[in-house]
Each structure stands twice: as structure tokens, then as C-alpha cells.
Design a protein around this motif. Structure first.
Motif, PDB file in Angstrom:
ATOM      1  N   GLN A 158      44.453  49.576 -32.811  1.00 46.55           N
ATOM      2  CA  GLN A 158      43.773  48.866 -31.711  1.00 46.55           C
ATOM      3  C   GLN A 158      44.770  48.428 -30.638  1.00 46.55           C
ATOM      4  OE1 GLN A 158      40.885  49.583 -31.768  1.00 46.55           O
ATOM      5  NE2 GLN A 158      39.521  48.352 -33.035  1.00 46.55           N
TER       6      GLN A 158
ATOM      7  N   ARG B 230      45.496  51.329 -28.465  1.00 43.90           N
ATOM      8  CA  ARG B 230      44.409  51.576 -27.509  1.00 43.90           C
ATOM      9  C   ARG B 230      44.326  50.482 -26.440  1.00 43.90           C
ATOM     10  NH1 ARG B 230      41.559  52.825 -32.469  1.00 43.90           N
ATOM     11  NH2 ARG B 230      41.123  55.064 -32.565  1.00 43.90           N
TER      12      ARG B 230
ATOM     13  N   TYR C 103      42.966  47.708 -26.918  1.00 44.43           N
ATOM     14  CA  TYR C 103      41.588  47.227 -26.987  1.00 44.43           C
ATOM     15  C   TYR C 103      41.553  45.769 -27.429  1.00 44.43           C
ATOM     16  CZ  TYR C 103      36.848  46.370 -28.552  1.00 44.43           C
ATOM     17  OH  TYR C 103      35.612  45.814 -28.734  1.00 44.43           O
TER      18      TYR C 103
ATOM     19  N   VAL D 272      36.965  53.525 -37.990  1.00 47.06           N
ATOM     20  CA  VAL D 272      37.057  53.233 -36.560  1.00 47.06           C
ATOM     21  C   VAL D 272      37.126  54.549 -35.798  1.00 47.06           C
ATOM     22  CG1 VAL D 272      38.340  52.092 -34.729  1.00 47.06           C
ATOM     23  CG2 VAL D 272      38.282  51.081 -37.010  1.00 47.06           C
ATOM     24  N   ARG D 273      36.108  54.830 -35.042  1.00 42.77           N
ATOM     25  CA  ARG D 273      36.043  56.015 -34.186  1.00 42.77           C
ATOM     26  C   ARG D 273      36.387  57.265 -34.990  1.00 42.77           C
ATOM     27  NH1 ARG D 273      38.579  53.865 -28.401  1.00 42.77           N
ATOM     28  NH2 ARG D 273      37.199  52.033 -28.218  1.00 42.77           N
ATOM     29  N   ASP D 274      37.313  58.091 -34.433  1.00 40.86           N
ATOM     30  CA  ASP D 274      37.677  59.345 -35.091  1.00 40.86           C
ATOM     31  C   ASP D 274      38.938  59.222 -35.928  1.00 40.86           C
ATOM     32  OD1 ASP D 274      35.509  60.632 -33.878  1.00 40.86           O
ATOM     33  OD2 ASP D 274      36.681  61.014 -32.051  1.00 40.86           O
ATOM     34  N   ASP D 275      39.441  58.003 -36.121  1.00 38.87           N
ATOM     35  CA  ASP D 275      40.655  57.809 -36.911  1.00 38.87           C
ATOM     36  C   ASP D 275      40.377  58.086 -38.383  1.00 38.87           C
ATOM     37  OD1 ASP D 275      42.153  57.057 -34.735  1.00 38.87           O
ATOM     38  OD2 ASP D 275      41.644  54.930 -34.949  1.00 38.87           O
TER      39      ASP D 275
END
Length: 404
Positions: free
Chosen positions: A18, A21, A23, A174-177
Motif C-alpha cells: 500500500q 501504491r 494509497y 488485495v487487487r491482483d497481488d
């Protein structure tokens, strides 16, 4: 690797991703206890926290703590074990007056902190062994303080909660991780209630919060608990009914089952807490009565050879002679559970140093005959102990069991 180290590593990697990112979650307009907005209550279930010291357990990026400070006037301390999650909080909110973000283990932190007025954990307490977290929270909260816990109930795969107090593998997605494996205590509501009760809390409400999409399987538990007042020096007992029993009910048995978790007690529908036991039937030995009553009331199985009779307790109620035989059960099979059509249920184990108030007076008399050091108040009874292994009464040991 120890289970909680696995979790620390997972949340450290999560925080790194994070941070990479850049974020930062926005400070919400309202706290939601589930991962979905608009589901369940808001911060009002914490009570009036204006000017109060509030603990955020596993505070993550710190946005919930900032909301409580800015919208509700609380003073919030967020404790976060993950270095990267802590970095996210202080990089965004270090200058918010009324917040204090601490990096460290919450149980260790609470050992040296001034007690808090309230505490909450949004999805985080399930990553800590409850046998370590809950005693620390009991000592770290003021008597009467609310404890609000948001916990996973059913996961993305439709796997419901465990029925034993043990962690299991769950994934952080988390997302595409790549998913991050963790060890998590995903427990059935009654287990959380039992744990909270064991460690000095009262569970006031347990709600299941469902995903707004009907097809989604994820369910979150929301537990509202309260830290109980410190226990009094002595435990009270309630008197029995003043109504005389019928003749065949004058002789009964009460069984003591002692496990590592404490003494087994059930709640009568009248509200008293009692040992397993009941009336001795015609032509039935005391040992056989204990075996039968234990099976009928709790579902536990034992044998007469595993029952040791302690002695007789004799008292009078409105002119009726009552004889109660106390017994100690050494071994049994199964787990205690409420049985259909029985007047006593909700069986639970209670540590000897945390016995509840409201014991049935016969159970209180049996417990103090067995362990005279237990601080239980009750009306006195004449106690005649049996000689171990013989079932005979030693008159020279006979005495009275009562309050000191």
C-alpha cells in the motif's frame, strides 16, 4: 514460525504494497464495522466518547481513529504491530491533535498503559490469540468500558466459523497481488461469548452483518461487550425456594466436574447457577444417580467407578429435611451441552477464582464442603464426609458447613 509472527509478516507485506501504491484510505464520514458501507450501526455503539480515551486495536492506516477524534471528540490511541501499517498512519495523520499512533504489541502496550474508557477492533482481533488479547484488554479497560469487536464469521469461500478455539489459515487479498496467508481465529459467536465471559466481559449483543449483495457469502460478526466491574471479595448465593418439596425430592446428588477450565455449572431457567445433579430415584445408588443425572442434564458420559462420593449435607427448609450427597467425578466423555426438556442448560466452565454470583444454595454447600477455602456465602448445612473408598460416615469428622 509462530502463528502471530506469520500474521505480523503478512500485514507488513500488505503495508509495503500500500505504501508503494501511495494509497491512503480517506477518513470516513461514519465508521462501518463491516468492509461494506451502509451496513450495520456506526460509532454510536461506543457510547458517548467525547473527551474519552479510546483504544484502536490494530489501527492500520489510522483513518478510523482520525474519524473518532474529528467527528466525536474522542482521544484515540491506535496500536499497530506492523511497522509498515504504522508508517502509513503516521505519514498521513501524525499531525492530527487527539491521536496517538503507537507501534507495538497491544497486549504488551496495555501492561504499562493507563486504563482506557473504550476499545474497538475492526477486523483485527481475530489475528491475535484471544487467550492473550482478552486478559490484556480486561486489565487495560476501566470497569464498565465498552469493547466493540468486528470479526470474520464466514469467508469468501463460504467457510463458516470454527467450533473450537483454534486458528486456521485465511488469506489477505488485495487487487491482483499474490494472496498473503495468515492464521486467524474465526470462531462461532458462542465461543467468543464464552471467551469474553471467561476473561471478565459481558457480551451484550452479537450481530451478523451480511454483504449487501445477496449472492456474496462473506458475513461479519459484530460483538458488543462490556468490561465487568472488579469482582467482590466474596461470591453470593441465592436461596432455594421456600416451597416445601414433595417427599421423594428430599434426597439428591450434586456432581463436581473440574477441568483445566474450571468447575462445570449450568443455568437453571429460574436464573440460578448449579452443579449437575438432581433427585435420587428409588433403588438407585448415589453413584448411579450421578451417572444418570450427568447424562440427562449435560450429555456427558461417565461410569460409577469414576464417581467418588464426598459426603452428605443435611439441612431443613420449612420443616422438611433435605439430604444432598456431593460427589467428585474424575473422568467423563463428551462435551457438556444443553439437553432438550431439561430445566438446567447453558453449561460452562468457571475458574475457581472467578466463580459467578447466584449459585444455587445446594451447589454452594457442596463446593464449600469440598473446598472450604472457597469464598462462597450460603446458609449453613451439617456435613458428614464419607471415608474414601468405603462409603461410611466418620462421625468424628462431621461438622457444619457455613459462612465464616
Amino acid at each position: 514460525m509462530p502463528m502471530e509472527d506469520i500474521n505480523t509478516q503478512a500485514w507488513t507485506v500488505y503495508g509495503q504494497r500500500q505504501l508503494a501504491r501511495a494509497y491512503t484510505p480517506p477518513v470516513p464520514d461514519q465508521i462501518f464495522w463491516a468492509p461494506w458501507e451502509g451496513v450495520g450501526p456506526g460509532a454510536e455503539i461506543l457510547g458517548d466518547i467525547t473527551g474519552r480515551r479510546v483504544l484502536d486495536i490494530g489501527s492500520g492506516a489510522g483513518h478510523h481513529a482520525v474519524h473518532l477524534v474529528q467527528a466525536h471528540g474522542a482521544r484515540v490511541t491506535g496500536v499497530e504491530l506492523s511497522l509498515t501499517q504504522h508508517e502509513r498512519a503516521i505519514s498521513s495523520h501524525a499531525d492530527v491533535e487527539g491521536t496517538d499512533f503507537v507501534q507495538g504489541d497491544v497486549a504488551e502496550y496495555l501492561a504499562g498503559a493507563e486504563p482506557f474508557d473504550a476499545a474497538y477492533a475492526i477486523g483485527t482481533l481475530g489475528y491475535i490469540d484471544p487467550h492473550r488479547a482478552l486478559p490484556a484488554l480486561r486489565d487495560g479497560l476501566r470497569p464498565g468500558a465498552p469493547l466493540i469487536l468486528s470479526l470474520l464469521h464466514t469467508d469468501l469461500h463460504g467457510h463458516g466459523p470454527s467450533t473450537e478455539v483454534a486458528p486456521r489459515e485465511q488469506m489477505i487479498l488485495v487487487r491482483d497481488d499474490p494472496p498473503l496467508p495468515t492464521q486467524m481465529w474465526v470462531l462461532a459467536p458462542h465461543l467468543w461469548e464464552d471467551l469474553l465471559t471467561e476473561y471478565g466481559f459481558r457480551a451484550e449483543a452479537i450481530d451478523l452483518l451480511h454483504h449487501p449483495a445477496e449472492s456474496a457469502s462473506v458475513i461479519q460478526q459484530l460483538i458488543r461487550a462490556r468490561r465487568l466491574p472488579d469482582r467482590r471479595t466474596r461470591v453470593s448465593s441465592r436461596p432455594r425456594s421456600t416451597r416445601p418439596p414433595v417427599a421423594h425430592a428430599a434426597v439428591g446428588v450434586g456432581a463436581i466436574l473440574l477441568s483445566e477450565q474450571g468447575i462445570l455449572l449450568g443455568r437453571h431457567r429460574r436464573g440460578t447457577l448449579e452443579l449437575p445433579g438432581g433427585t435420587v430415584e428409588a433403588e438407585e445408588s448415589f453413584e448411579a444417580a450421578v451417572v444418570r443425572e450427568l447424562r440427562e442434564e449435560t450429555g456427558l458420559i461417565t461410569r460409577p467407578g469414576d464417581v467418588r462420593l464426598l459426603g452428605t449435607l443435611v439441612d431443613h427448609v420449612d420443616g422438611v429435611l433435605r439430604v444432598t450427597v456431593g460427589a467428585l467425578v474424575h473422568a467423563w466423555l463428551g462435551q457438556p451441552d444443553t439437553q432438550p426438556d431439561e430445566s438446567v442448560g447453558d453449561w460452562a466452565w468457571h475458574p475457581l477464582d472467578q466463580l459467578p454470583d447466584g449459585l444455587f444454595v445446594c451447589s454452594a454447600q457442596i463446593l464449600t464442603a469440598w473446598r472450604p477455602d472457597l469464598p462462597i456465602d450460603h446458609t449453613p448445612a451439617h456435613y458428614n464426609p464419607f471415608v474414601p473408598g468405603h462409603g461410611e460416615i466418620r462421625g468424628d469428622l462431621a461438622g457444619s458447613v457455613g459462612t465464616e
